[in-house]
Design an enzyme around this catalytic site. Sequence first.
Site, PDB file in Angstrom:
ATOM      1  N   ILE A  93       4.093  -6.696  -4.650  1.00  0.00           N
ATOM      2  CA  ILE A  93       3.834  -7.018  -3.233  1.00  0.00           C
ATOM      3  C   ILE A  93       2.614  -6.277  -2.708  1.00  0.00           C
ATOM      4  O   ILE A  93       1.736  -6.857  -2.086  1.00  0.00           O
ATOM      5  CB  ILE A  93       5.076  -6.710  -2.349  1.00  0.00           C
ATOM      6  CG1 ILE A  93       6.281  -7.505  -2.838  1.00  0.00           C
ATOM      7  CG2 ILE A  93       4.774  -6.948  -0.880  1.00  0.00           C
ATOM      8  CD1 ILE A  93       6.232  -8.997  -2.544  1.00  0.00           C
ATOM      9  N   ARG A 129       9.218   8.299   9.918  1.00  0.00           N
ATOM     10  CA  ARG A 129       8.870   6.970  10.443  1.00  0.00           C
ATOM     11  C   ARG A 129      10.016   5.993  10.230  1.00  0.00           C
ATOM     12  O   ARG A 129      10.234   5.094  11.025  1.00  0.00           O
ATOM     13  CB  ARG A 129       7.634   6.401   9.734  1.00  0.00           C
ATOM     14  CG  ARG A 129       6.352   7.104  10.066  1.00  0.00           C
ATOM     15  CD  ARG A 129       5.182   6.329   9.539  1.00  0.00           C
ATOM     16  NE  ARG A 129       5.163   4.971  10.096  1.00  0.00           N
ATOM     17  CZ  ARG A 129       4.241   4.076   9.785  1.00  0.00           C
ATOM     18  NH1 ARG A 129       3.289   4.377   8.912  1.00  0.00           N
ATOM     19  NH2 ARG A 129       4.252   2.873  10.317  1.00  0.00           N
ATOM     20  N   CYS A 170      -3.654   0.825   4.972  1.00  0.00           N
ATOM     21  CA  CYS A 170      -2.827   2.050   5.008  1.00  0.00           C
ATOM     22  C   CYS A 170      -2.711   2.498   3.559  1.00  0.00           C
ATOM     23  O   CYS A 170      -3.315   1.933   2.665  1.00  0.00           O
ATOM     24  CB  CYS A 170      -1.465   1.740   5.610  1.00  0.00           C
ATOM     25  SG  CYS A 170      -0.429   0.839   4.470  1.00  0.00           S
ATOM     26  N   ASP A 218      10.262  -2.093  -0.611  1.00  0.00           N
ATOM     27  CA  ASP A 218      10.542  -0.826   0.081  1.00  0.00           C
ATOM     28  C   ASP A 218      11.547   0.024  -0.675  1.00  0.00           C
ATOM     29  O   ASP A 218      11.705   1.206  -0.363  1.00  0.00           O
ATOM     30  CB  ASP A 218      11.069  -1.098   1.497  1.00  0.00           C
ATOM     31  CG  ASP A 218      10.012  -1.752   2.362  1.00  0.00           C
ATOM     32  OD1 ASP A 218      10.360  -2.270   3.438  1.00  0.00           O
ATOM     33  OD2 ASP A 218       8.837  -1.771   1.943  1.00  0.00           O
ATOM     34  N   LYS A 220      15.019  -0.516  11.068  1.00  0.00           N
ATOM     35  CA  LYS A 220      13.672  -0.269  11.614  1.00  0.00           C
ATOM     36  C   LYS A 220      12.895  -1.589  11.627  1.00  0.00           C
ATOM     37  O   LYS A 220      12.298  -1.964  12.629  1.00  0.00           O
ATOM     38  CB  LYS A 220      12.925   0.736  10.756  1.00  0.00           C
ATOM     39  CG  LYS A 220      11.410   0.771  10.982  1.00  0.00           C
ATOM     40  CD  LYS A 220      10.701   1.802  10.158  1.00  0.00           C
ATOM     41  CE  LYS A 220      10.110   1.284   8.893  1.00  0.00           C
ATOM     42  NZ  LYS A 220       8.845   0.539   9.005  1.00  0.00           N
ATOM     43  N   ASN A 221      12.929  -2.311  10.527  1.00  0.00           N
ATOM     44  CA  ASN A 221      12.064  -3.490  10.388  1.00  0.00           C
ATOM     45  C   ASN A 221      12.586  -4.711  11.110  1.00  0.00           C
ATOM     46  O   ASN A 221      11.907  -5.732  11.167  1.00  0.00           O
ATOM     47  CB  ASN A 221      11.809  -3.799   8.904  1.00  0.00           C
ATOM     48  CG  ASN A 221      10.923  -2.729   8.278  1.00  0.00           C
ATOM     49  OD1 ASN A 221      10.355  -1.894   8.993  1.00  0.00           O
ATOM     50  ND2 ASN A 221      10.858  -2.708   6.972  1.00  0.00           N
ATOM     51  N   ARG A 254      -3.834  -4.566   3.390  1.00  0.00           N
ATOM     52  CA  ARG A 254      -2.878  -5.154   4.357  1.00  0.00           C
ATOM     53  C   ARG A 254      -3.622  -5.961   5.435  1.00  0.00           C
ATOM     54  O   ARG A 254      -3.587  -5.653   6.609  1.00  0.00           O
ATOM     55  CB  ARG A 254      -1.998  -4.068   4.971  1.00  0.00           C
ATOM     56  CG  ARG A 254      -1.184  -3.361   3.903  1.00  0.00           C
ATOM     57  CD  ARG A 254      -0.192  -2.403   4.452  1.00  0.00           C
ATOM     58  NE  ARG A 254       0.964  -3.086   5.030  1.00  0.00           N
ATOM     59  CZ  ARG A 254       1.995  -2.413   5.572  1.00  0.00           C
ATOM     60  NH1 ARG A 254       1.972  -1.108   5.617  1.00  0.00           N
ATOM     61  NH2 ARG A 254       3.012  -3.079   6.083  1.00  0.00           N
ATOM     62  N   ARG A 306       0.961  -0.151  11.903  1.00  0.00           N
ATOM     63  CA  ARG A 306       0.454  -1.502  11.634  1.00  0.00           C
ATOM     64  C   ARG A 306       1.264  -2.536  12.403  1.00  0.00           C
ATOM     65  O   ARG A 306       0.727  -3.533  12.901  1.00  0.00           O
ATOM     66  CB  ARG A 306       0.553  -1.738  10.139  1.00  0.00           C
ATOM     67  CG  ARG A 306       0.351  -3.128   9.706  1.00  0.00           C
ATOM     68  CD  ARG A 306       0.570  -3.275   8.220  1.00  0.00           C
ATOM     69  NE  ARG A 306       0.665  -4.668   7.873  1.00  0.00           N
ATOM     70  CZ  ARG A 306      -0.349  -5.507   7.883  1.00  0.00           C
ATOM     71  NH1 ARG A 306      -1.531  -5.045   8.215  1.00  0.00           N
ATOM     72  NH2 ARG A 306      -0.190  -6.757   7.584  1.00  0.00           N
TER      73      ARG A 306
HETATM   74  C1  EPZ Z   1       6.793  -5.638   6.392  1.00  0.00           C
HETATM   75  O1  EPZ Z   1       5.404  -5.327   6.399  1.00  0.00           O
HETATM   76  C2  EPZ Z   1       7.523  -4.314   6.482  1.00  0.00           C
HETATM   77  N1  EPZ Z   1       7.152  -3.636   7.726  1.00  0.00           N
HETATM   78  C3  EPZ Z   1       7.158  -3.434   5.291  1.00  0.00           C
HETATM   79  O2  EPZ Z   1       7.963  -2.274   5.376  1.00  0.00           O
HETATM   80  C4  EPZ Z   1       7.528  -4.169   4.002  1.00  0.00           C
HETATM   81  O3  EPZ Z   1       7.111  -3.399   2.908  1.00  0.00           O
HETATM   82  C5  EPZ Z   1       6.814  -5.530   3.978  1.00  0.00           C
HETATM   83  O4  EPZ Z   1       7.168  -6.284   5.159  1.00  0.00           O
HETATM   84  C6  EPZ Z   1       7.202  -6.364   2.758  1.00  0.00           C
HETATM   85  O5  EPZ Z   1       8.574  -6.556   2.734  1.00  0.00           O
HETATM   86  C7  EPZ Z   1       7.775  -4.011   8.868  1.00  0.00           C
HETATM   87  O6  EPZ Z   1       8.597  -4.907   8.881  1.00  0.00           O
HETATM   88  C8  EPZ Z   1       7.400  -3.243  10.095  1.00  0.00           C
HETATM   89  P1  EPZ Z   1       3.864  -8.532   4.613  1.00  0.00           P
HETATM   90  P2  EPZ Z   1       4.328  -6.526   6.553  1.00  0.00           P
HETATM   91  O7  EPZ Z   1       3.032  -9.155   5.672  1.00  0.00           O
HETATM   92  O8  EPZ Z   1       4.847  -7.557   7.473  1.00  0.00           O
HETATM   93  C9  EPZ Z   1      -0.156  -9.277   2.274  1.00  0.00           C
HETATM   94  C10 EPZ Z   1       8.476  -0.039   5.270  1.00  0.00           C
HETATM   95  O9  EPZ Z   1       8.485   0.675   4.268  1.00  0.00           O
HETATM   96  N2  EPZ Z   1      -0.600  -9.930   3.519  1.00  0.00           N
HETATM   97  O10 EPZ Z   1       5.080  -9.261   4.119  1.00  0.00           O
HETATM   98  O11 EPZ Z   1       3.030  -5.906   6.862  1.00  0.00           O
HETATM   99  C11 EPZ Z   1      -0.019  -7.766   2.444  1.00  0.00           C
HETATM  100  O12 EPZ Z   1      -1.266  -7.137   2.241  1.00  0.00           O
HETATM  101  C12 EPZ Z   1       7.330  -0.988   5.493  1.00  0.00           C
HETATM  102  O13 EPZ Z   1       9.401  -0.129   6.114  1.00  0.00           O
HETATM  103  C13 EPZ Z   1      -1.838 -10.593   3.523  1.00  0.00           C
HETATM  104  O14 EPZ Z   1      -2.548 -10.610   2.523  1.00  0.00           O
HETATM  105  O15 EPZ Z   1       4.324  -7.089   5.072  1.00  0.00           O
HETATM  106  C14 EPZ Z   1       0.992  -7.399   1.384  1.00  0.00           C
HETATM  107  O16 EPZ Z   1       0.336  -7.260   0.144  1.00  0.00           O
HETATM  108  C15 EPZ Z   1       6.197  -0.748   4.523  1.00  0.00           C
HETATM  109  N3  EPZ Z   1      -2.256 -11.199   4.665  1.00  0.00           N
HETATM  110  C16 EPZ Z   1       1.901  -8.622   1.329  1.00  0.00           C
HETATM  111  O17 EPZ Z   1       1.180  -9.701   1.956  1.00  0.00           O
HETATM  112  C17 EPZ Z   1      -1.490 -11.183   5.820  1.00  0.00           C
HETATM  113  O18 EPZ Z   1      -1.924 -11.780   6.833  1.00  0.00           O
HETATM  114  C18 EPZ Z   1       3.216  -8.427   2.081  1.00  0.00           C
HETATM  115  O19 EPZ Z   1       2.887  -8.134   3.399  1.00  0.00           O
HETATM  116  C19 EPZ Z   1      -0.246 -10.510   5.790  1.00  0.00           C
HETATM  117  C20 EPZ Z   1       0.174  -9.893   4.629  1.00  0.00           C
END
Ligand code: EPZ
Length: 423
Positions: A327, A397, A116, A305, A22-23, A121, A92
């Site tokens: 995270i 999802r 969310c 995850d 998915k990701n 996020r 998102r």
């Molecule tokens: C991706 O989300 C995945 N989603 C998430 O999977 C996964 O949990 C996450 O990466 C971490 O591995 C997809 O790939 C579609 P991040 P993403 O940006 O990109 C903070 C699932 O279960 N952050 O690495 O949104 C954020 O708040 C989903 O399949 C900022 O502060 O994750 C979080 O605490 C859930 N500012 C941390 O970084 C930003 O601009 C990690 O977020 C971006 C992120």
Amino acid sequence: MDRFLVEGGKQLKGTVKISGSKNACLPILVASLLTDEPFILHRVPNLRDVRTTLKILTALGKKTHYENGTVTITADGPLKNSLPYELVKQMRASFWVAGPLLARFKSAEIPLPGGCALGARPVDIHLKGFEKLGADCTTERGNVLLSAQELHPAKITLRFPSVGATQNLMMCAALIPGETVLENIAKEPEIDDVAEVLLKMGAHVVTDEKGRLIIEGKEKLGGVEHTVVADRIETGSYILAAAATRGDVRVEGCVPEHNSILLEYLQEAGVPLEIGMDFVHVKPYQGALKPVRIKTAPYPGFATDLQAPWMALMILAEGASEVDEDIFENRFMHAPELVRMGANIVTEKSIARVSGVKELSGAHVMASDLRGGFALLIAGLCAKGTTEIERVYHIDRGYEDPEGKLNALGAHVTRYNPDKDDF
Ligand code: EPZ
């Protein structure tokens, strides 16, 4: 809304085939916005988030066709460069369209993805990167407005290795002629898959010896045909379901090295595994399950995850363990639901303290996010009696045909909708 009825006391047995990631497929589908040439993607899992992404691409002006796991995307007239809130609020990851639209149109208007269940996020890392590439970013009335006279290559250091920001910036830089360097990037396998697609489209994308991503962008990118990498989170989820039920399950079509830390911790907990090139065989075991402490971290650390499915295993261990979620700020919503099934979990800030119990009892519970929902499925399979899980749409999802795959392993999971089915 659909619910699951899960019969407990099941030991999973047999073989389960892993779907495409998915990701990986979500950002790759969005990368089709970078070209007007045909874009073909195989092994696309039939998930709610995939269908939402195809709706987004259609809303932006693409023609999409999805059949037997293959998505074909073609140009269908000029692209739009703004998205309705209706679609962004559902997922998102729709914010990933910002990079490609900015690169193609030098302007884009995308609703800010709200927070969310997992937390606020924010997208500050995405926006800072776009500014480094020459864009002005403003937010007004809940929308992000991106505009640029000219975009130019840049050296960008991410303050945190955000998966989404890495992908968004990679896709934008792929259409900016010259060399952009991304530092402190996410190293999840899904990033490699996106990089491979951009390479096939004509952008030159490599990781240098310092682990930085070097993107040689081009004026124009071509079409591509690609097969999505296996879903490492689905892989880990079924491995954990097999281990929790002390079953005998061969998880096929996966990339074991993408789950290496999980496999290490499972062996430390006493779960016997046979690890092949493209399969993991979880073997039955009699002895006690030993408690193992985990802390989530960016890849190759323990995947956030898989934190909830891991907790569903540790609640049956002999002794106390800790789950440290580093995270996301709010990723323990599954804990109180597991406690209602008899688990002993105390959460405090980023730490969940788990004391293993002998037995769980089926209960009426509610999923609050996709991975927490799968953790409830695992607990339901192990519990005594029947568990009813509400808000199964969360699980849909991220997991393709979950009840089909689990029932083929000997589970008894029934999907029903109380508003429709006279169950
Ligand atoms: C991706 O989300 C995945 N989603 C998430 O999977 C996964 O949990 C996450 O990466 C971490 O591995 C997809 O790939 C579609 P991040 P993403 O940006 O990109 C903070 C699932 O279960 N952050 O690495 O949104 C954020 O708040 C989903 O399949 C900022 O502060 O994750 C979080 O605490 C859930 N500012 C941390 O970084 C930003 O601009 C990690 O977020 C971006 C992120």
